[in-house]
Design a protein around this motif. Structure first.
Motif, mmCIF file in Angstrom:
data_model
loop_
_atom_site.group_PDB
_atom_site.id
_atom_site.type_symbol
_atom_site.label_atom_id
_atom_site.label_comp_id
_atom_site.label_asym_id
_atom_site.label_seq_id
_atom_site.Cartn_x
_atom_site.Cartn_y
_atom_site.Cartn_z
ATOM 1 N N TYR A 123 -10.698 -38.032 11.906
ATOM 2 C CA TYR A 123 -10.119 -37.611 13.175
ATOM 3 C C TYR A 123 -11.122 -37.744 14.320
ATOM 4 O O TYR A 123 -11.206 -36.906 15.202
ATOM 5 N N ALA A 124 -11.893 -38.835 14.282
ATOM 6 C CA ALA A 124 -12.913 -39.069 15.308
ATOM 7 C C ALA A 124 -12.292 -39.372 16.663
ATOM 8 O O ALA A 124 -12.899 -39.112 17.701
ATOM 9 N N PHE A 125 -11.069 -39.930 16.681
ATOM 10 C CA PHE A 125 -10.462 -40.384 17.925
ATOM 11 C C PHE A 125 -9.338 -39.484 18.420
ATOM 12 O O PHE A 125 -8.669 -39.808 19.394
ATOM 13 N N GLU A 126 -9.102 -38.364 17.767
ATOM 14 C CA GLU A 126 -7.960 -37.533 18.107
ATOM 15 C C GLU A 126 -8.248 -36.070 17.781
ATOM 16 O O GLU A 126 -9.264 -35.735 17.171
ATOM 17 N N GLN A 127 -7.357 -35.196 18.197
ATOM 18 C CA GLN A 127 -7.448 -33.786 17.853
ATOM 19 C C GLN A 127 -7.142 -33.601 16.364
ATOM 20 O O GLN A 127 -6.302 -34.300 15.807
ATOM 21 N N VAL A 128 -7.839 -32.662 15.759
ATOM 22 C CA VAL A 128 -7.537 -32.335 14.363
ATOM 23 C C VAL A 128 -6.166 -31.674 14.312
ATOM 24 O O VAL A 128 -5.931 -30.671 14.998
ATOM 25 N N PRO A 129 -5.227 -32.202 13.531
ATOM 26 C CA PRO A 129 -3.880 -31.619 13.477
ATOM 27 C C PRO A 129 -3.881 -30.249 12.813
ATOM 28 O O PRO A 129 -4.784 -29.919 12.025
ATOM 29 N N GLU A 130 -2.888 -29.447 13.133
ATOM 30 C CA GLU A 130 -2.787 -28.095 12.589
ATOM 31 C C GLU A 130 -2.749 -28.100 11.066
ATOM 32 O O GLU A 130 -3.264 -27.186 10.407
ATOM 33 N N SER A 131 -2.146 -29.109 10.493
ATOM 34 C CA SER A 131 -2.022 -29.170 9.035
ATOM 35 C C SER A 131 -3.360 -29.315 8.328
ATOM 36 O O SER A 131 -3.482 -29.026 7.138
ATOM 37 N N GLN A 132 -4.382 -29.745 9.070
ATOM 38 C CA GLN A 132 -5.703 -29.951 8.483
ATOM 39 C C GLN A 132 -6.687 -28.827 8.828
ATOM 40 O O GLN A 132 -7.855 -28.898 8.460
ATOM 41 N N ARG A 133 -6.231 -27.833 9.559
ATOM 42 C CA ARG A 133 -7.113 -26.723 9.941
ATOM 43 C C ARG A 133 -7.435 -25.867 8.714
ATOM 44 O O ARG A 133 -6.619 -25.745 7.798
ATOM 45 N N LYS A 134 -8.634 -25.262 8.731
ATOM 46 C CA LYS A 134 -9.114 -24.502 7.576
ATOM 47 C C LYS A 134 -9.250 -23.012 7.896
ATOM 48 O O LYS A 134 -9.397 -22.625 9.055
ATOM 49 N N LYS A 135 -9.258 -22.186 6.866
ATOM 50 C CA LYS A 135 -9.384 -20.740 7.018
ATOM 51 C C LYS A 135 -10.800 -20.351 7.425
ATOM 52 O O LYS A 135 -11.735 -21.135 7.298
ATOM 53 N N GLY A 136 -10.929 -19.099 7.879
ATOM 54 C CA GLY A 136 -12.222 -18.623 8.370
ATOM 55 C C GLY A 136 -13.328 -18.688 7.340
ATOM 56 O O GLY A 136 -14.474 -19.017 7.665
ATOM 57 N N GLY A 137 -13.011 -18.379 6.077
ATOM 58 C CA GLY A 137 -14.028 -18.421 5.023
ATOM 59 C C GLY A 137 -14.599 -19.808 4.838
ATOM 60 O O GLY A 137 -15.818 -19.980 4.675
ATOM 61 N N SER A 138 -13.751 -20.811 4.885
ATOM 62 C CA SER A 138 -14.218 -22.191 4.725
ATOM 63 C C SER A 138 -15.088 -22.616 5.901
ATOM 64 O O SER A 138 -16.137 -23.257 5.716
ATOM 65 N N ILE A 139 -14.672 -22.255 7.122
ATOM 66 C CA ILE A 139 -15.458 -22.606 8.310
ATOM 67 C C ILE A 139 -16.836 -21.958 8.245
ATOM 68 O O ILE A 139 -17.866 -22.607 8.501
ATOM 69 N N VAL A 182 -14.864 -24.136 22.320
ATOM 70 C CA VAL A 182 -14.282 -25.271 23.043
ATOM 71 C C VAL A 182 -13.706 -26.288 22.056
ATOM 72 O O VAL A 182 -12.615 -26.830 22.254
ATOM 73 N N ALA A 183 -14.443 -26.536 20.970
ATOM 74 C CA ALA A 183 -13.962 -27.479 19.959
ATOM 75 C C ALA A 183 -12.694 -26.985 19.281
ATOM 76 O O ALA A 183 -11.778 -27.769 19.008
ATOM 77 N N PHE A 184 -12.624 -25.689 19.003
ATOM 78 C CA PHE A 184 -11.415 -25.118 18.408
ATOM 79 C C PHE A 184 -10.205 -25.348 19.312
ATOM 80 O O PHE A 184 -9.121 -25.718 18.845
ATOM 81 N N LYS A 185 -10.396 -25.148 20.608
ATOM 82 C CA LYS A 185 -9.275 -25.265 21.536
ATOM 83 C C LYS A 185 -8.856 -26.713 21.754
ATOM 84 O O LYS A 185 -7.673 -26.993 21.998
ATOM 85 N N THR A 186 -9.801 -27.635 21.688
ATOM 86 C CA THR A 186 -9.479 -29.045 21.942
ATOM 87 C C THR A 186 -9.237 -29.835 20.663
ATOM 88 O O THR A 186 -8.553 -30.861 20.695
ATOM 89 N N GLY A 187 -9.840 -29.396 19.550
ATOM 90 C CA GLY A 187 -9.734 -30.142 18.301
ATOM 91 C C GLY A 187 -10.585 -31.391 18.273
ATOM 92 O O GLY A 187 -10.394 -32.266 17.424
ATOM 93 N N LEU A 188 -11.575 -31.492 19.205
ATOM 94 C CA LEU A 188 -12.374 -32.710 19.341
ATOM 95 C C LEU A 188 -13.789 -32.533 18.807
ATOM 96 O O LEU A 188 -14.334 -31.427 18.806
ATOM 97 N N SER A 189 -14.399 -33.635 18.397
ATOM 98 C CA SER A 189 -15.789 -33.639 17.934
ATOM 99 C C SER A 189 -16.738 -33.507 19.111
ATOM 100 O O SER A 189 -16.344 -33.639 20.283
ATOM 101 N N THR A 190 -18.015 -33.273 18.825
ATOM 102 C CA THR A 190 -19.032 -33.130 19.865
ATOM 103 C C THR A 190 -19.093 -34.357 20.763
ATOM 104 O O THR A 190 -19.126 -34.250 21.989
ATOM 105 N N ALA A 191 -19.142 -35.534 20.148
ATOM 106 C CA ALA A 191 -19.280 -36.771 20.908
ATOM 107 C C ALA A 191 -18.116 -36.964 21.880
ATOM 108 O O ALA A 191 -18.314 -37.341 23.043
ATOM 109 N N PHE A 192 -16.898 -36.662 21.430
ATOM 110 C CA PHE A 192 -15.745 -36.848 22.302
ATOM 111 C C PHE A 192 -15.604 -35.724 23.313
ATOM 112 O O PHE A 192 -15.052 -35.927 24.399
ATOM 113 N N LEU A 193 -16.125 -34.539 23.011
ATOM 114 C CA LEU A 193 -16.165 -33.468 24.009
ATOM 115 C C LEU A 193 -17.062 -33.858 25.182
ATOM 116 O O LEU A 193 -16.767 -33.530 26.335
ATOM 117 N N SER A 194 -18.173 -34.530 24.890
ATOM 118 C CA SER A 194 -19.116 -34.908 25.946
ATOM 119 C C SER A 194 -18.483 -35.867 26.944
ATOM 120 O O SER A 194 -18.937 -35.975 28.084
#
Length: 432
Positions: A20-36, A86-98
């Motif tokens: 998901y380097a070019f897009e937001q991480v979809p909700e279906s791929q989001r992980k629980k707090g313990g995993s993060i 910010v990453a949580f809200k956008t779903g974007l990687s560091t490089a794409f946030l910049s």
């Protein structure tokens, strides 16, 4: 232009192949707090933390070293939490946030620095671990340079498998780090006495200033905290990011670096491997270090591969190079550097990174919270580049003058420059 929608659609449909380097991480791929939390904690838990703590702790009075370590890591925790949210809200990687502050093409400069930083840390840790193997097992027949290459090849195995690989190894690495840290604390108390440790002052007095020491702690992990969005974009809730990132920094960074400081004070050694060997912990350190290192360096390989995707985006290679191949290329570059003995450059590199990298989170924070006019559709935002340069110069001047904390100065100056320049000149210079 006619093929652009098809290209984006192809990359989106194969998002897992590109992490998901070019897009937001979809909700279906989001992980629980313990995993993060486990992935973040696994990342911050690294042998280099012990090494940095031991190096600084051998050059300063114990109390001064601990204070500089605490201040530096509180600053890092703030960076990790802010960028993570910010990453949580956008779903974007560091490089794409910049891109939101720097612009699409100018963000490639930052991505190049990220990739180089990752290669440096992978190489430093593999060099350290390879020397540990050689000192722990006298019969080891393979030269250190070749051992480093083999070690990096092992770390790459989870990195090439993306977030799933990072999570599996992290569940193994975090317990190992806790065991090692507790063992070091106990050994220090038994063999040296906590009173002697806390009273430690190097012969001839401290040879490292508070500013330089704090810069070393920040420089050692400012890169790691900057790329926390690569993990936090997979979170389900902002609270998982805020709590997980803060606790991970204080546990993995401050805890392990404090352990290194104590070991240095107890043994009067400036080399962590030699110091733990003197405490009779050589074998334990070796086996725990296997996973402590693995959980960090696979994250570095992972983050560097995402940075390279940002560089390739907009070129003929954009969307055509799978994550696995880029991870292998990053690992290969690190192996070459490690073969030349990367550890010898540790403090100069960390201090340089403490000046060069902190302005970047300043730009992202300034854009997201204050300016709120994304430049991701522009090639270059010159106001961001000017602000980056101003923050870097201010941080370097503070480091040279031993004034306050260079990284904090660099980040704050960058935010101020970027916000003020954007309010004054954004409408005239960045018309879309």
């Amino acid at each position: 232009m006619a093929n652009e929608p098809e290209t984006k659609q192809a990359k989106s449909s194969a998002g897992d192949a590109y992490e998901y380097a070019f897009e937001q991480v979809p909700e279906s791929q989001r992980k629980k707090g313990g995993s993060i939390f486990v992935i973040l904690a696994g990342y911050t838990i690294s042998l280099s933390n012990f090494v940095t703590g031991t190096t600084v702790g051998s050059k300063m009075a114990f109390s001064d070293a601990v204070l500089s370590c605490l201040v530096g890591n509180l600053f890092l925790a703030v960076i990790a939490v802010l960028l993570g949210v910010v990453a949580f809200k956008t779903g974007l990687s560091t490089a794409f946030l910049s891109r939101k502050a720097l612009g699409a093409r100018a963000s490639s400069i930052f991505s190049i620095i990220l990739a180089i930083s990752a290669v440096n840390w992978i190489a430093v840790n593999s060099d350290t671990f390879s020397n540990m193997i050689k000192s722990t097992f006298s019969w080891w027949p393979i030269p250190v340079a070749i051992t480093s290459v083999l070690v990096i090849a092992l770390w790459a195995q989870s990195a090439i498998r993306g977030m799933k690989g990072l999570e599996i190894v992290s569940w193994l690495g975090v317990p190992c780090a806790i065991i090692l840290t507790v063992a070091c604390f106990i050994a220090v108390g038994v063999q040296a006495g906590y009173g002697n440790v806390t009273a430690f002052i190097p012969e001839g007095g401290s040879t490292l200033t508070f500013t330089a020491a704090t810069a070393s702690f920040i420089g050692a992990w400012v890169f790691g905290c900057i790329i926390t969005p690569d993990v936090c974009r997979f979170a389900k809730k902002a609270s998982h990011v805020a709590v997980g990132a803060f606790v991970a920094v204080m546990l993995g960074l401050f805890g392990l670096e404090l352990c290194g400081i104590m070991v240095a004070a107890a043994t009067r050694e400036n080399n962590f491997v030699g110091a733990t060997a003197a405490l009779g912990l050589g074998v334990l350190v070796f086996f725990c270090a296997i996973f402590c290192l693995w959980t960090t360096q696979d994250n570095n390989i992972y983050g560097a591969s995402l940075a390279l995707q940002n560089i390739f985006e907009g070129t003929k290679l954009g969307g055509k190079v799978p994550h696995m191949l880029l991870a292998i290329l990053v690992a290969a570059a690190a192996a070459i550097f490690a073969a030349f003995g990367a550890t010898k450059f540790l403090l100069p590199v960390t201090q340089a990174l403490s000046v060069l990298l902190p302005p970047i989170p300043g730009l992202i924070v300034g854009e997201w919270f204050f300016v709120k006019k994304s430049k991701e559709n522009r090639k270059v935002n010159w106001l961001a580049l000017i602000s980056w340069a101003a923050g870097g110069v201010a941080g370097y001047a503070a480091l040279q003058a031993n004034f306050f904390i260079s990284s904090i100065i660099g980040m704050v100056v960058t935010i101020v420059f970027y916000v003020v320049l954007s309010k004054l000149l954004d409408k005239s210079l960045n018309k879309l």
